[in-house]
Design an enzyme around this catalytic site. Sequence first.
Site, PDB file in Angstrom:
ATOM      1  N   ARG A 136      -1.421  -7.797  18.763  1.00 46.57           N
ATOM      2  CA  ARG A 136      -1.449  -9.068  19.477  1.00 46.57           C
ATOM      3  C   ARG A 136      -0.700  -8.940  20.797  1.00 46.57           C
ATOM      4  O   ARG A 136       0.431  -8.458  20.823  1.00 46.57           O
ATOM      5  CB  ARG A 136      -0.788 -10.136  18.606  1.00 46.57           C
ATOM      6  CG  ARG A 136      -1.483 -11.471  18.744  1.00 46.57           C
ATOM      7  CD  ARG A 136      -1.185 -12.299  17.564  1.00 46.57           C
ATOM      8  NE  ARG A 136       0.250 -12.581  17.513  1.00 46.57           N
ATOM      9  CZ  ARG A 136       0.751 -13.799  17.351  1.00 46.57           C
ATOM     10  NH1 ARG A 136      -0.061 -14.816  17.219  1.00 46.57           N
ATOM     11  NH2 ARG A 136       2.031 -13.986  17.279  1.00 46.57           N
ATOM     12  N   THR A 140      -0.635 -13.339  25.822  1.00 47.79           N
ATOM     13  CA  THR A 140      -1.836 -14.175  25.611  1.00 47.79           C
ATOM     14  C   THR A 140      -2.029 -14.552  24.135  1.00 47.79           C
ATOM     15  O   THR A 140      -2.835 -15.428  23.832  1.00 47.79           O
ATOM     16  CB  THR A 140      -3.100 -13.421  26.065  1.00 47.79           C
ATOM     17  OG1 THR A 140      -3.235 -12.260  25.212  1.00 47.79           O
ATOM     18  CG2 THR A 140      -3.018 -12.991  27.510  1.00 47.79           C
ATOM     19  N   ASP A 234       1.666  -8.449   2.998  1.00 46.53           N
ATOM     20  CA  ASP A 234       1.384  -7.518   4.089  1.00 46.53           C
ATOM     21  C   ASP A 234       1.063  -6.144   3.509  1.00 46.53           C
ATOM     22  O   ASP A 234       1.940  -5.466   2.963  1.00 46.53           O
ATOM     23  CB  ASP A 234       2.593  -7.445   5.033  1.00 46.53           C
ATOM     24  CG  ASP A 234       2.267  -6.649   6.287  1.00 46.53           C
ATOM     25  OD1 ASP A 234       1.889  -5.466   6.163  1.00 46.53           O
ATOM     26  OD2 ASP A 234       2.372  -7.210   7.386  1.00 46.53           O
ATOM     27  N   ASP A 237       3.129  -3.106   4.938  1.00 42.48           N
ATOM     28  CA  ASP A 237       4.521  -3.086   4.462  1.00 42.48           C
ATOM     29  C   ASP A 237       4.568  -2.588   3.020  1.00 42.48           C
ATOM     30  O   ASP A 237       5.421  -1.771   2.664  1.00 42.48           O
ATOM     31  CB  ASP A 237       5.125  -4.492   4.499  1.00 42.48           C
ATOM     32  CG  ASP A 237       5.535  -4.892   5.910  1.00 42.48           C
ATOM     33  OD1 ASP A 237       5.449  -4.034   6.806  1.00 42.48           O
ATOM     34  OD2 ASP A 237       5.918  -6.060   6.092  1.00 42.48           O
TER      35      ASP A 237
HETATM   36  N1  URA Z   1      -2.885  -8.398   6.924  1.00 47.89           N
HETATM   37  C1  URA Z   1      -2.216  -8.228   5.756  1.00 47.89           C
HETATM   38  O1  URA Z   1      -1.625  -7.181   5.513  1.00 47.89           O
HETATM   39  N2  URA Z   1      -2.217  -9.246   4.872  1.00 47.89           N
HETATM   40  C2  URA Z   1      -2.854 -10.416   5.094  1.00 47.89           C
HETATM   41  O2  URA Z   1      -2.830 -11.296   4.235  1.00 47.89           O
HETATM   42  C3  URA Z   1      -3.559 -10.569   6.315  1.00 47.89           C
HETATM   43  C4  URA Z   1      -3.550  -9.538   7.216  1.00 47.89           C
END
Ligand code: URA
Length: 242
Positions: A136, A140, A234, A237
């Site tokens: 990202r 913007t 995530d 992670d």
């Molecule tokens: N990326 C991720 O790792 N988890 C999500 O829920 C959305 C995007």
Amino acid sequence: AKPSQSPKQSVGPDYRPEQQKPTATVSTAVPFENVHTLSQTPQLIALLTMIRDKNTDRADFIFYSNRIIRLLVEEGLNHLPVVEHAITTPVGRTYAGVMFQGKICGVSIMRAGEAMEQGLRDCCRSVRIGKILIQRDEETCMPKLFYDKLPEDIADRWCLLLDPMFATGGSAIMAVDVLKDRGVPENRILFLNLIASPQGIENFAKKFPKLRVVTAFIDQGLDEKNYIVPGLGDFGDRFYTM
Ligand code: URA
């Protein structure tokens, strides 16, 4: 005496009638012909349950994710064309088989997509793998292409685009635009993904009707932070750091 009749037991994908399956274990139906959801077997749901569980540790998360990735890669490869190929077996019989003749490459969307590279290598020895980094833009707030490294002859290859979580679809759409700019026809791109949101699928399937999506599961939606729900948190992670 007559043996007592036991109730009919279903096994396999019909282990319960559709209405009696817990909601979270029913993938959202979508009306797009280019979106293929893996067969919703009890094994697949059990694997997804393991990786969705916040108490699953990193080693198990990697192990069970890899099993799903393997299923996705095998299913993705089923979408590649084959030509007739007859061989002779050791007992002297002819077997009218088939073989894949084209060239393929993997393209991972960094960093989470890199977690799917090994699954692809396990099925396709010495496969070429390219990478795309989209993040990202702080100013913007829109997705921005930061880096790409792709095979020179990518336009002649079938591309398996790899990203485990498909939320809004912004990064994947940008990645497909990069591949198309390099000359890869849309109908030679397959997007392999573990968990998708209905919104991401809709954006993508409408924009690229000839590209095929192979996903393990389409979830219920997105939360206010654009995480997939129920999702798994995530992915990067959990696979790399937690
Ligand atoms: N990326 C991720 O790792 N988890 C999500 O829920 C959305 C995007």
